[in-house]
Structures are given as C-alpha cells and as structure tokens.
Motif scaffolding. Structure first.
Motif, PDB file in Angstrom:
ATOM      1  N   ILE A 114       0.846  -1.203   0.000  1.00 50.27           N
ATOM      2  CA  ILE A 114       0.000   0.000   0.000  1.00 50.27           C
ATOM      3  C   ILE A 114       0.878   1.249   0.000  1.00 50.27           C
ATOM      4  O   ILE A 114       0.630   2.199  -0.747  1.00 50.27           O
ATOM      5  CB  ILE A 114      -0.977  -0.006   1.198  1.00 50.27           C
ATOM      6  CG1 ILE A 114      -2.033  -1.102   1.001  1.00 50.27           C
ATOM      7  CG2 ILE A 114      -1.640   1.352   1.358  1.00 50.27           C
ATOM      8  CD1 ILE A 114      -2.942  -1.307   2.194  1.00 50.27           C
ATOM      9  N   ARG A 115       1.921   1.218   0.793  1.00 55.98           N
ATOM     10  CA  ARG A 115       2.829   2.377   0.862  1.00 55.98           C
ATOM     11  C   ARG A 115       3.462   2.673  -0.486  1.00 55.98           C
ATOM     12  O   ARG A 115       3.639   3.821  -0.855  1.00 55.98           O
ATOM     13  CB  ARG A 115       3.896   2.095   1.916  1.00 55.98           C
ATOM     14  CG  ARG A 115       4.982   3.137   2.004  1.00 55.98           C
ATOM     15  CD  ARG A 115       5.133   3.686   3.386  1.00 55.98           C
ATOM     16  NE  ARG A 115       6.306   4.445   3.674  1.00 55.98           N
ATOM     17  CZ  ARG A 115       6.802   5.457   2.983  1.00 55.98           C
ATOM     18  NH1 ARG A 115       6.258   5.791   1.858  1.00 55.98           N
ATOM     19  NH2 ARG A 115       7.856   6.127   3.374  1.00 55.98           N
ATOM     20  N   TRP A 116       3.830   1.653  -1.254  1.00 60.43           N
ATOM     21  CA  TRP A 116       4.471   1.853  -2.551  1.00 60.43           C
ATOM     22  C   TRP A 116       3.482   2.234  -3.650  1.00 60.43           C
ATOM     23  O   TRP A 116       3.880   2.827  -4.650  1.00 60.43           O
ATOM     24  CB  TRP A 116       5.232   0.616  -2.962  1.00 60.43           C
ATOM     25  CG  TRP A 116       6.547   0.466  -2.233  1.00 60.43           C
ATOM     26  CD1 TRP A 116       7.081   1.297  -1.285  1.00 60.43           C
ATOM     27  CD2 TRP A 116       7.481  -0.583  -2.389  1.00 60.43           C
ATOM     28  NE1 TRP A 116       8.278   0.821  -0.838  1.00 60.43           N
ATOM     29  CE2 TRP A 116       8.562  -0.345  -1.503  1.00 60.43           C
ATOM     30  CE3 TRP A 116       7.527  -1.721  -3.167  1.00 60.43           C
ATOM     31  CZ2 TRP A 116       9.654  -1.176  -1.406  1.00 60.43           C
ATOM     32  CZ3 TRP A 116       8.623  -2.561  -3.066  1.00 60.43           C
ATOM     33  CH2 TRP A 116       9.672  -2.285  -2.188  1.00 60.43           C
ATOM     34  N   THR A 117       2.225   1.891  -3.488  1.00 65.07           N
ATOM     35  CA  THR A 117       1.264   2.234  -4.548  1.00 65.07           C
ATOM     36  C   THR A 117       0.674   3.629  -4.389  1.00 65.07           C
ATOM     37  O   THR A 117       0.234   4.208  -5.381  1.00 65.07           O
ATOM     38  CB  THR A 117       0.109   1.213  -4.604  1.00 65.07           C
ATOM     39  OG1 THR A 117      -0.550   1.160  -3.346  1.00 65.07           O
ATOM     40  CG2 THR A 117       0.602  -0.156  -5.007  1.00 65.07           C
ATOM     41  N   ILE A 118       0.668   4.153  -3.198  1.00 67.39           N
ATOM     42  CA  ILE A 118       0.075   5.481  -2.977  1.00 67.39           C
ATOM     43  C   ILE A 118       0.776   6.571  -3.801  1.00 67.39           C
ATOM     44  O   ILE A 118       0.098   7.372  -4.446  1.00 67.39           O
ATOM     45  CB  ILE A 118       0.044   5.823  -1.469  1.00 67.39           C
ATOM     46  CG1 ILE A 118      -0.861   4.837  -0.710  1.00 67.39           C
ATOM     47  CG2 ILE A 118      -0.395   7.266  -1.237  1.00 67.39           C
ATOM     48  CD1 ILE A 118      -2.290   4.789  -1.163  1.00 67.39           C
ATOM     49  N   PRO A 119       2.115   6.636  -3.837  1.00 72.20           N
ATOM     50  CA  PRO A 119       2.745   7.671  -4.670  1.00 72.20           C
ATOM     51  C   PRO A 119       2.400   7.538  -6.160  1.00 72.20           C
ATOM     52  O   PRO A 119       2.227   8.542  -6.854  1.00 72.20           O
ATOM     53  CB  PRO A 119       4.251   7.467  -4.442  1.00 72.20           C
ATOM     54  CG  PRO A 119       4.348   6.776  -3.140  1.00 72.20           C
ATOM     55  CD  PRO A 119       3.121   5.928  -3.031  1.00 72.20           C
ATOM     56  N   GLN A 120       2.273   6.320  -6.637  1.00 70.38           N
ATOM     57  CA  GLN A 120       1.899   6.124  -8.041  1.00 70.38           C
ATOM     58  C   GLN A 120       0.490   6.632  -8.296  1.00 70.38           C
ATOM     59  O   GLN A 120       0.214   7.232  -9.339  1.00 70.38           O
ATOM     60  CB  GLN A 120       2.017   4.653  -8.418  1.00 70.38           C
ATOM     61  CG  GLN A 120       3.444   4.166  -8.397  1.00 70.38           C
ATOM     62  CD  GLN A 120       3.538   2.666  -8.577  1.00 70.38           C
ATOM     63  OE1 GLN A 120       2.567   1.949  -8.423  1.00 70.38           O
ATOM     64  NE2 GLN A 120       4.734   2.203  -8.904  1.00 70.38           N
ATOM     65  N   ILE A 121      -0.385   6.405  -7.364  1.00 72.42           N
ATOM     66  CA  ILE A 121      -1.761   6.887  -7.515  1.00 72.42           C
ATOM     67  C   ILE A 121      -1.801   8.409  -7.429  1.00 72.42           C
ATOM     68  O   ILE A 121      -2.529   9.065  -8.185  1.00 72.42           O
ATOM     69  CB  ILE A 121      -2.681   6.219  -6.481  1.00 72.42           C
ATOM     70  CG1 ILE A 121      -2.834   4.748  -6.844  1.00 72.42           C
ATOM     71  CG2 ILE A 121      -4.030   6.912  -6.400  1.00 72.42           C
ATOM     72  CD1 ILE A 121      -3.530   3.924  -5.824  1.00 72.42           C
ATOM     73  N   GLN A 122      -1.001   8.984  -6.556  1.00 70.81           N
ATOM     74  CA  GLN A 122      -0.942  10.435  -6.465  1.00 70.81           C
ATOM     75  C   GLN A 122      -0.414  11.040  -7.764  1.00 70.81           C
ATOM     76  O   GLN A 122      -0.929  12.061  -8.232  1.00 70.81           O
ATOM     77  CB  GLN A 122      -0.064  10.856  -5.285  1.00 70.81           C
ATOM     78  CG  GLN A 122      -0.704  10.589  -3.945  1.00 70.81           C
ATOM     79  CD  GLN A 122       0.247  10.809  -2.784  1.00 70.81           C
ATOM     80  OE1 GLN A 122       1.469  10.703  -2.921  1.00 70.81           O
ATOM     81  NE2 GLN A 122      -0.310  11.111  -1.621  1.00 70.81           N
ATOM     82  N   THR A 123       0.588  10.413  -8.365  1.00 68.39           N
ATOM     83  CA  THR A 123       1.100  10.865  -9.662  1.00 68.39           C
ATOM     84  C   THR A 123       0.016  10.747 -10.719  1.00 68.39           C
ATOM     85  O   THR A 123      -0.153  11.639 -11.554  1.00 68.39           O
ATOM     86  CB  THR A 123       2.339  10.038 -10.061  1.00 68.39           C
ATOM     87  OG1 THR A 123       3.327  10.173  -9.053  1.00 68.39           O
ATOM     88  CG2 THR A 123       2.888  10.495 -11.400  1.00 68.39           C
ATOM     89  N   GLN A 124      -0.715   9.659 -10.682  1.00 65.36           N
ATOM     90  CA  GLN A 124      -1.812   9.449 -11.634  1.00 65.36           C
ATOM     91  C   GLN A 124      -2.867  10.536 -11.495  1.00 65.36           C
ATOM     92  O   GLN A 124      -3.378  11.047 -12.489  1.00 65.36           O
ATOM     93  CB  GLN A 124      -2.444   8.074 -11.388  1.00 65.36           C
ATOM     94  CG  GLN A 124      -3.494   7.702 -12.374  1.00 65.36           C
ATOM     95  CD  GLN A 124      -2.902   7.540 -13.753  1.00 65.36           C
ATOM     96  OE1 GLN A 124      -1.819   7.024 -13.907  1.00 65.36           O
ATOM     97  NE2 GLN A 124      -3.619   7.995 -14.757  1.00 65.36           N
TER      98      GLN A 124
END
Length: 188
Positions: free
Chosen positions: A121-131
């Motif tokens: 979850i911690r690693w996917t949150i920045p990708q979602i924020q970039t998205q």
C-alpha cells in the motif's frame, strides 16, 4: 408479562438485520465480488469472440474492461484466499511440530503477510498520487486510469483486514490451546 414498544421491536429487528447483513458480508463479500467479476469477464469475452469471428467487428472496450476486471478479480481473490487459508503453504512441516508451534507459525505468517500489505500500500500510494496529478486515461474507453490503479490498494486493504482477522483468530486459538484453523487440504 412485559410488553415491547413498537419502536424497541423495530429497533431490535433493524439491529438484527444489520448484524446479519454484516455477518453475511464478512463471510461472503469476496465471493460475491468474485462471482460478479467472473460473470462479467466471461460474458464480455464471449461477446467479443462472437463479434470477432462471426460479425468480424470486435470492440476495444470489451477487451479492455475484461482486462481491468481481471486485475480487481486477482486482488480480491487474494483476500479471499487469505480468509479461507487457501494460499500456498508448506503443510508437511506441521506434521512434525506441536499444535502450539503450528499456531505460532501461522501467527508469524500472518504478521509477515500484514507487513507485505503495508509495504504494498505504501508503494502504490505515490503512483496513484502521480496518476491523479497527470490524469492518464485508458486507450479505448478514455476513462481515467485511476479507477483501475486503485485496485491494488483496495485489494491490499481488504487483504489486510482478512489477515488481521486471521491473526486475531490464530492468537485466540493459541491462547486457548485449540488447534488453529488450517483451511482446507489443498492436495490429498
């Protein structure tokens, strides 16, 4: 003989219905979702095969939506597997150790799995924020990709809830001296 007021009866029924609904969702939420996604994927792929080979006119949206539903299906299926203890495991070790040690091994596995959930979850949150910042869209549907990229944190959150439930169950069983729930035997 005591009389119940209609409000108390209605309130009791509401609480009873709510608790039954919550229990049904707790026991079967993933099954309902998995069934829905499987039916959708099979229907869309069937329609697309018919369109491609009979009508000679396939759509892009059918393949794309089936692919994204498969992503949700995978993560929700992982949660269901944890809930039912259907994930890959090495059962032969449990034949050589006591029930208490087996329980402690399951607890250790639950803790490691939960740590994996937190990291994922911690690693996917920045990708979602970039998205969210740049707003890419899917090729065929032209729908914001965020709806499909949140499948990982949604699935991981559901998986984390199931791991915490399993951890609680395992700790209670070890404390009480009961054998832990081992799930169904995968191979006979």
């Amino acid at each position: 003989m005591s009389e119940r007021t209609p409000q108390a009866t209605d309130s009791g029924r509401t609480v009873n219905r709510t608790s039954k609904l919550a229990q049904a969702l707790n026991e079967n939420l993933e099954r309902y979702l998995l069934l829905s996604f499987y039916v959708y994927i099979i229907a869309i792929i069937g329609i697309e095969v018919f369109r491609r080979f009979v009508l000679n006119n396939a759509s892009l949206w059918g393949e794309e939506t089936a692919r994204y539903m498969f992503i949700y299906l995978t993560w929700i299926g992982a949660s269901w597997g944890v809930n039912e203890r259907l994930h890959i495991r090495i059962d032969i070790l449990h034949q050589y150790v006591s029930e208490r040690v087996t329980g402690l091994l399951y607890i250790l596995g639950d803790i490691v799995t939960f740590a994996f959930v937190v990291v994922a979850i911690r690693w996917t949150i920045p990708q979602i924020q970039t998205q969210l910042q740049f707003g890419a869209v899917t090729e065929a549907l032209r729908v914001d990709m965020i709806y499909f990229q949140v499948a990982v944190p949604i699935g991981m959150t559901l998986l984390g809830v199931r791991v915490l439930q399993a951890l609680y169950r395992d700790v209670q069983d070890v404390r009480a001296g009961r054998p832990v729930y081992k799930g169904e035997e995968l191979f006979s």
